[in-house]
Design a protein around this motif. Structure first.
Motif, PDB file in Angstrom:
ATOM      1  N   PRO A  84       2.558   5.405  -8.781  1.00  0.00           N
ATOM      2  CA  PRO A  84       2.197   3.989  -8.769  1.00  0.00           C
ATOM      3  C   PRO A  84       2.126   3.449  -7.346  1.00  0.00           C
ATOM      4  O   PRO A  84       2.798   3.953  -6.442  1.00  0.00           O
ATOM      5  CB  PRO A  84       3.338   3.331  -9.545  1.00  0.00           C
ATOM      6  N   ILE A  85       1.312   2.426  -7.161  1.00  0.00           N
ATOM      7  CA  ILE A  85       1.266   1.696  -5.895  1.00  0.00           C
ATOM      8  C   ILE A  85       2.224   0.521  -6.067  1.00  0.00           C
ATOM      9  O   ILE A  85       1.893  -0.505  -6.683  1.00  0.00           O
ATOM     10  CB  ILE A  85      -0.171   1.252  -5.570  1.00  0.00           C
ATOM     11  N   ALA A  86       3.431   0.706  -5.567  1.00  0.00           N
ATOM     12  CA  ALA A  86       4.558  -0.171  -5.915  1.00  0.00           C
ATOM     13  C   ALA A  86       4.286  -1.646  -5.614  1.00  0.00           C
ATOM     14  O   ALA A  86       4.628  -2.526  -6.419  1.00  0.00           O
ATOM     15  CB  ALA A  86       5.815   0.292  -5.183  1.00  0.00           C
ATOM     16  N   GLY A  87       3.678  -1.925  -4.469  1.00  0.00           N
ATOM     17  CA  GLY A  87       3.440  -3.316  -4.104  1.00  0.00           C
ATOM     18  C   GLY A  87       2.516  -4.028  -5.064  1.00  0.00           C
ATOM     19  O   GLY A  87       2.715  -5.215  -5.382  1.00  0.00           O
ATOM     20  N   THR A  88       1.505  -3.329  -5.563  1.00  0.00           N
ATOM     21  CA  THR A  88       0.578  -3.946  -6.516  1.00  0.00           C
ATOM     22  C   THR A  88       1.212  -4.064  -7.895  1.00  0.00           C
ATOM     23  O   THR A  88       0.977  -5.043  -8.605  1.00  0.00           O
ATOM     24  CB  THR A  88      -0.732  -3.136  -6.609  1.00  0.00           C
ATOM     25  N   VAL A  89       1.995  -3.072  -8.279  1.00  0.00           N
ATOM     26  CA  VAL A  89       2.696  -3.156  -9.565  1.00  0.00           C
ATOM     27  C   VAL A  89       3.633  -4.369  -9.560  1.00  0.00           C
ATOM     28  O   VAL A  89       3.718  -5.100 -10.561  1.00  0.00           O
ATOM     29  CB  VAL A  89       3.474  -1.857  -9.854  1.00  0.00           C
ATOM     30  N   ALA A  90       4.301  -4.627  -8.437  1.00  0.00           N
ATOM     31  CA  ALA A  90       5.175  -5.796  -8.328  1.00  0.00           C
ATOM     32  C   ALA A  90       4.378  -7.088  -8.519  1.00  0.00           C
ATOM     33  O   ALA A  90       4.828  -8.022  -9.201  1.00  0.00           O
ATOM     34  CB  ALA A  90       5.886  -5.805  -6.981  1.00  0.00           C
ATOM     35  N   ILE A  91       3.177  -7.139  -7.941  1.00  0.00           N
ATOM     36  CA  ILE A  91       2.316  -8.313  -8.115  1.00  0.00           C
ATOM     37  C   ILE A  91       1.928  -8.475  -9.577  1.00  0.00           C
ATOM     38  O   ILE A  91       1.973  -9.582 -10.138  1.00  0.00           O
ATOM     39  CB  ILE A  91       1.055  -8.179  -7.232  1.00  0.00           C
ATOM     40  N   LEU A  92       1.545  -7.378 -10.221  1.00  0.00           N
ATOM     41  CA  LEU A  92       1.191  -7.415 -11.638  1.00  0.00           C
ATOM     42  C   LEU A  92       2.342  -7.964 -12.468  1.00  0.00           C
ATOM     43  O   LEU A  92       2.145  -8.838 -13.340  1.00  0.00           O
ATOM     44  CB  LEU A  92       0.826  -6.005 -12.108  1.00  0.00           C
ATOM     45  N   GLU A  93       3.547  -7.491 -12.195  1.00  0.00           N
ATOM     46  CA  GLU A  93       4.710  -7.936 -12.962  1.00  0.00           C
ATOM     47  C   GLU A  93       5.018  -9.412 -12.705  1.00  0.00           C
ATOM     48  O   GLU A  93       5.406 -10.144 -13.634  1.00  0.00           O
ATOM     49  CB  GLU A  93       5.908  -7.056 -12.618  1.00  0.00           C
ATOM     50  N   GLU A  94       4.809  -9.880 -11.476  1.00  0.00           N
ATOM     51  CA  GLU A  94       5.022 -11.299 -11.171  1.00  0.00           C
ATOM     52  C   GLU A  94       3.994 -12.170 -11.881  1.00  0.00           C
ATOM     53  O   GLU A  94       4.320 -13.249 -12.396  1.00  0.00           O
ATOM     54  CB  GLU A  94       4.965 -11.532  -9.666  1.00  0.00           C
ATOM     55  N   PHE A 182      -9.796  -5.101  -2.823  1.00  0.00           N
ATOM     56  CA  PHE A 182      -8.419  -4.669  -2.590  1.00  0.00           C
ATOM     57  C   PHE A 182      -8.365  -3.720  -1.402  1.00  0.00           C
ATOM     58  O   PHE A 182      -9.099  -2.731  -1.342  1.00  0.00           O
ATOM     59  CB  PHE A 182      -7.870  -3.957  -3.828  1.00  0.00           C
ATOM     60  N   THR A 183      -7.484  -4.022  -0.467  1.00  0.00           N
ATOM     61  CA  THR A 183      -7.219  -3.119   0.662  1.00  0.00           C
ATOM     62  C   THR A 183      -5.753  -2.698   0.683  1.00  0.00           C
ATOM     63  O   THR A 183      -5.459  -1.506   0.745  1.00  0.00           O
ATOM     64  CB  THR A 183      -7.602  -3.780   1.993  1.00  0.00           C
ATOM     65  N   THR A 184      -4.847  -3.678   0.602  1.00  0.00           N
ATOM     66  CA  THR A 184      -3.409  -3.403   0.559  1.00  0.00           C
ATOM     67  C   THR A 184      -2.742  -4.395  -0.389  1.00  0.00           C
ATOM     68  O   THR A 184      -3.260  -5.488  -0.613  1.00  0.00           O
ATOM     69  CB  THR A 184      -2.751  -3.554   1.937  1.00  0.00           C
ATOM     70  N   PRO A 185      -1.572  -4.027  -0.937  1.00  0.00           N
ATOM     71  CA  PRO A 185      -0.843  -4.994  -1.756  1.00  0.00           C
ATOM     72  C   PRO A 185      -0.502  -6.265  -0.981  1.00  0.00           C
ATOM     73  O   PRO A 185      -0.537  -7.376  -1.546  1.00  0.00           O
ATOM     74  CB  PRO A 185       0.426  -4.229  -2.158  1.00  0.00           C
ATOM     75  N   GLU A 186      -0.200  -6.105   0.298  1.00  0.00           N
ATOM     76  CA  GLU A 186       0.185  -7.268   1.111  1.00  0.00           C
ATOM     77  C   GLU A 186      -0.977  -8.249   1.229  1.00  0.00           C
ATOM     78  O   GLU A 186      -0.801  -9.466   1.095  1.00  0.00           O
ATOM     79  CB  GLU A 186       0.637  -6.794   2.495  1.00  0.00           C
ATOM     80  N   ALA A 187      -2.170  -7.732   1.480  1.00  0.00           N
ATOM     81  CA  ALA A 187      -3.346  -8.602   1.588  1.00  0.00           C
ATOM     82  C   ALA A 187      -3.672  -9.248   0.246  1.00  0.00           C
ATOM     83  O   ALA A 187      -4.046 -10.434   0.191  1.00  0.00           O
ATOM     84  CB  ALA A 187      -4.541  -7.801   2.098  1.00  0.00           C
ATOM     85  N   LEU A 188      -3.505  -8.503  -0.829  1.00  0.00           N
ATOM     86  CA  LEU A 188      -3.756  -9.067  -2.159  1.00  0.00           C
ATOM     87  C   LEU A 188      -2.772 -10.191  -2.454  1.00  0.00           C
ATOM     88  O   LEU A 188      -3.151 -11.240  -2.997  1.00  0.00           O
ATOM     89  CB  LEU A 188      -3.641  -7.976  -3.221  1.00  0.00           C
ATOM     90  N   ARG A 189      -1.528 -10.003  -2.078  1.00  0.00           N
ATOM     91  CA  ARG A 189      -0.518 -11.048  -2.298  1.00  0.00           C
ATOM     92  C   ARG A 189      -0.905 -12.336  -1.570  1.00  0.00           C
ATOM     93  O   ARG A 189      -0.775 -13.429  -2.128  1.00  0.00           O
ATOM     94  CB  ARG A 189       0.857 -10.552  -1.850  1.00  0.00           C
TER      95      ARG A 189
END
Length: 200
Positions: A84-94, A182-189
């Motif tokens: 899993p891509i942890a940062g994006t999964v965290a966003i999904l869960e939020e 999408f490039t990185t979870p941080e940018a998506l956040r």
């Protein structure tokens, strides 16, 4: 706002090189194999629903000297999933915790996706997932985005689509959705926070 995710390389890291680095001795051999034998265009036909048995037979007929490595694409396919891509999964869960309506459209072979879904419970957060192999449609065909919208009664103008492929993002834009590359979870956040979908 409905949020629609791509899955491969947005939520789950898929990398065929992870498998072929175990099979070939050098990076050059890996790149030669994936660039000429089991290519991205060849793989796309599996995403469109072609069976892996047929795909392996077709590629083996073209490259009989690589028969064993070609078969590995099917029989050792699970080794192409890095995790899993942890940062994006965290966003999904939020987003799920905030009751944001969540959907997905993925270019993925139907049988391989069902195997993968069993491994990653967070995929159960989606209200619906359109899997290309089931529908015999692949992004960026407008029909695959329209299928999700029609099947779930969603307005394109109220739907955000996230994908690591720029051409797939443009495909979503073309049907009236708001595409996010999408490039990185941080940018998506940062993007989702700016839209008010996540808290700062």
């Amino acid at each position: 706002m409905n949020v629609v995710f791509d899955i491969g390389n947005v939520l789950i890291h898929w990398e065929p090189r992870a498998l072929y680095r175990k099979i070939f001795a050098s990076e050059d051999e890996v790149e030669c194999f994936l660039g000429n034998v089991c290519t991205s265009d060849w793989n796309l036909e599996q995403d469109r629903g072609r069976s892996f048995t047929e795909a392996v037979a077709e590629a083996t007929a073209r490259h009989p000297d690589h028969a064993e490595a070609i078969a590995a694409y099917h029989h050792r396919w699970a080794e192409t999933i890095v995790g899993p891509i942890a940062g994006t999964v965290a966003i999904l869960e939020e987003l799920a915790a905030r009751d944001v309506p969540l959907y997905a459209i993925t270019n993925w072979h139907q049988d391989k996706f069902r195997e993968t879904r069993l491994r990653y419970p967070f995929l159960g957060l989606f209200r619906d997932i359109v899997v290309s192999g089931d529908e015999r449609l692949v992004k960026p065909d407008p029909a695959i985005y329209e299928l999700l919208l029609q099947r779930n009664g969603l307005a394109a103008s109220s739907s955000l689509f996230i994908d690591d492929s720029l051409k797939n993002v443009k495909g979503a834009d073309a049907v009236g959705m708001t595409g996010v590359h999408f490039t990185t979870p941080e940018a998506l956040r940062v993007t989702l926070t700016g839209l008010g979908l996540l808290q700062d």
